[in-house]
Design an enzyme around this catalytic site. Structure first.
Site, mmCIF file in Angstrom:
data_model
loop_
_atom_site.group_PDB
_atom_site.id
_atom_site.type_symbol
_atom_site.label_atom_id
_atom_site.label_comp_id
_atom_site.label_asym_id
_atom_site.label_seq_id
_atom_site.Cartn_x
_atom_site.Cartn_y
_atom_site.Cartn_z
ATOM 1 N N ASN A 147 0.514 -1.070 -0.239
ATOM 2 C CA ASN A 147 -0.112 -0.240 -0.084
ATOM 3 C C ASN A 147 1.068 1.239 -0.006
ATOM 4 O OD1 ASN A 147 0.694 -0.458 2.662
ATOM 5 N ND2 ASN A 147 -1.016 -0.762 3.028
ATOM 6 N N ARG A 285 3.410 7.303 11.711
ATOM 7 C CA ARG A 285 2.757 7.427 12.279
ATOM 8 C C ARG A 285 2.539 8.195 13.050
ATOM 9 N NH1 ARG A 285 1.409 3.257 9.587
ATOM 10 N NH2 ARG A 285 1.380 0.669 10.305
ATOM 11 N N GLN A 314 -5.363 3.662 18.003
ATOM 12 C CA GLN A 314 -6.826 3.583 17.431
ATOM 13 C C GLN A 314 -7.297 2.393 17.490
ATOM 14 O OE1 GLN A 314 -4.261 5.539 13.425
ATOM 15 N NE2 GLN A 314 -4.281 2.908 13.490
#
Ligand code: NDP
Length: 386
Positions: A147, A285, A314
């Site tokens: 990705n 991050r 998260q």
């Protein structure tokens, strides 16, 4: 037989999709630089379907169950007595996506007696305590490159959105308004600006390549220098450290892994070295940036905008300050989980599992930890406590 525990995000609030906006995906069999896209023996899913949510199961159930293995899929990963904690006790393999990370802490790794393999369906294995994985001989693998371009596209989108003040202007339309001045009083052209990336790996370099046609001046810092030919082709200025680079930049994008060298890098000190009115985009991050310092920098005007998709923890709690700070372009953690990316990392997860289950070596480029040490891509890009 192997027990595979897969932690995925919830299905859409109105149910698993019955139809999709598009009928196909472009076929991508190689990445820039030549690495091949995942090569499992087969896949049991339709590329372009939602695979990263609980019902999508990364397309793994038929493959695993046909071979007599057990697959447990859950989104319940946090809090006391989560399904994740309960099932982890005798799981051999854990699969998790950074978008909905199953935090494999040192305590969990110590308690998971059978755990041998942690797969990141995507890229970025900082939700796994790598020191503990090294100590317990747990192999950590991720689907390198699956990705990277998806994220690079998100960085370009966010850069343009912030600089041109797109999101507030769109909101004016949604609200039925037409005050042009409200929209343009914070709107600039990207052309001619200085843009710098902290790290020029797969994502960072892809961002540089995508932004070059906007006639910007490009900068980077990294632990290793890019080949001279690439520096020349893109007109790159190299800086030995982020502190050296940021005073020159109107836009800074962070594309480094989270590890001891980068944790907390963008705190008050480094933000104080940035140009007044700079934009900071972080899809790497969240903990590379100091949460409170970012909020302060937006309120003081040091930053004109902050965007990206990575948060800590998260899911982000409803009162996370990044939801309400001014001039932000945050999304939930989505950049690397487009339907296009899901097809690649689901196939890569299957490839890793096929290798693991048949005793074949996992591609070096997918390895982060193996045999009690950083390995493959992990040895190049990460660091662990000495
Ligand atoms: P790569 O491994 O290709 O690149 C990482 C780069 O970071 C390498 O060039 C590495 O340097 C460099 N680096 C490491 N430490 C430092 C440092 N202290 N200072 C400067 N540079 C450093 O990874 P990707 O580009 O594919 O991904 C980067 C990160 O993006 C991932 O680790 C992940 O955290 C995040 N990511 C986010 C996604 C999302 O959905 N938002 C999805 C995918 C990734 P070198 O190799 O030269 O030593």
């Amino acid at each position: 037989m192997t027990k595979v525990l897969c932690v995925l995000y919830d299905d859409p609030t109105d149910g698993y999709p019955a139809t999709y906006a598009r009928d196909d995906l472009p076929a991508i069999d190689h990445y820039p630089g030549g690495q091949t896209a995942p090569t499992p023996s087969a896949v049991d899913f339709a590329p372009g379907h939602l695979l990263g949510s609980v019902t999508g199961e990364l397309g793994l159930r038929a493959f695993l169950e046909k071979a007599g293995h057990t697959l447990v899929v859950t989104s319940d990963k946090d809090g006391d007595d989560s399904v994740f904690d309960r099932e982890l006790a005798d799981a051999d393999v854990v699969i998790s996506q950074p978008f909905w990370p199953a935090y494999l802490t040192a305590e969990r790794i110590a308690a998971a007696r059978n755990l041998k393999l942690a797969i990141t369906a995507g890229i970025g294995s900082d939700h796994v305590d790598l020191d503990a994985a090294v100590a317990h001989g747990v192999t950590v693998a991720e689907v390198t490159y699956s990705n990277s371009i998806s994220v690079a596209e998100h960085v370009v989108m966010t850069t343009l959105s912030l600089v041109r003040n797109y999101l507030p202007s769109h909101q004016v339309v949604l609200d039925g308004g037409w005050n042009i001045a409200d929209c343009v009083a914070r709107s600039y052209d990207l052309e001619g600006m200085h843009v710098g990336t902290v790290a020029a790996g797969r994502i960072g370099l892809a961002v540089l390549r995508r932004l070059a046609p906007f006639d910007v001046k490009l900068h980077y810092t990294d632990r290793h220098r890019l080949p001279e030919s690439v520096e020349r082709e893109l007109g790159l200025t190299f800086h030995p450290t982020a502190a050296d680079m940021v005073p020159h930049c109107d836009v800074v994008t962070i594309n480094a892994p989270l590890h001891p060298e980068t944790e907390g890098l963008f705190g008050d000190d480094l933000l104080g070295r940035m140009k007044r009115g700079a934009y900071l985009i972080n899809t790497a991050r969240a903990r590379i940036a100091d949460r409170a310092a970012i909020d302060r920098a937006l309120r003081s005007g040091r930053l004109a905008g902050y965007g990206g998709d990575v948060w800590y923890p998260q899911p982000a709690p409803p009162d996370h300050p990044w939801r309400t700070m001014p001039h932000h372009g945050m999304t939930p953690h989505i950049s690397g989980s487009s339907l296009s990316a899901q097809a690649r990392y689901a196939a890569g997860t299957r490839e890793i599992l096929e290798c693991w289950l048949t005793g074949e070596p996992i591609r070096d480029e997918y390895l982060i930890v193996d045999g009690g040490a950083l390995a493959g891509t992990g040895a190049h890009s990460y660091s662990v406590a000495k």
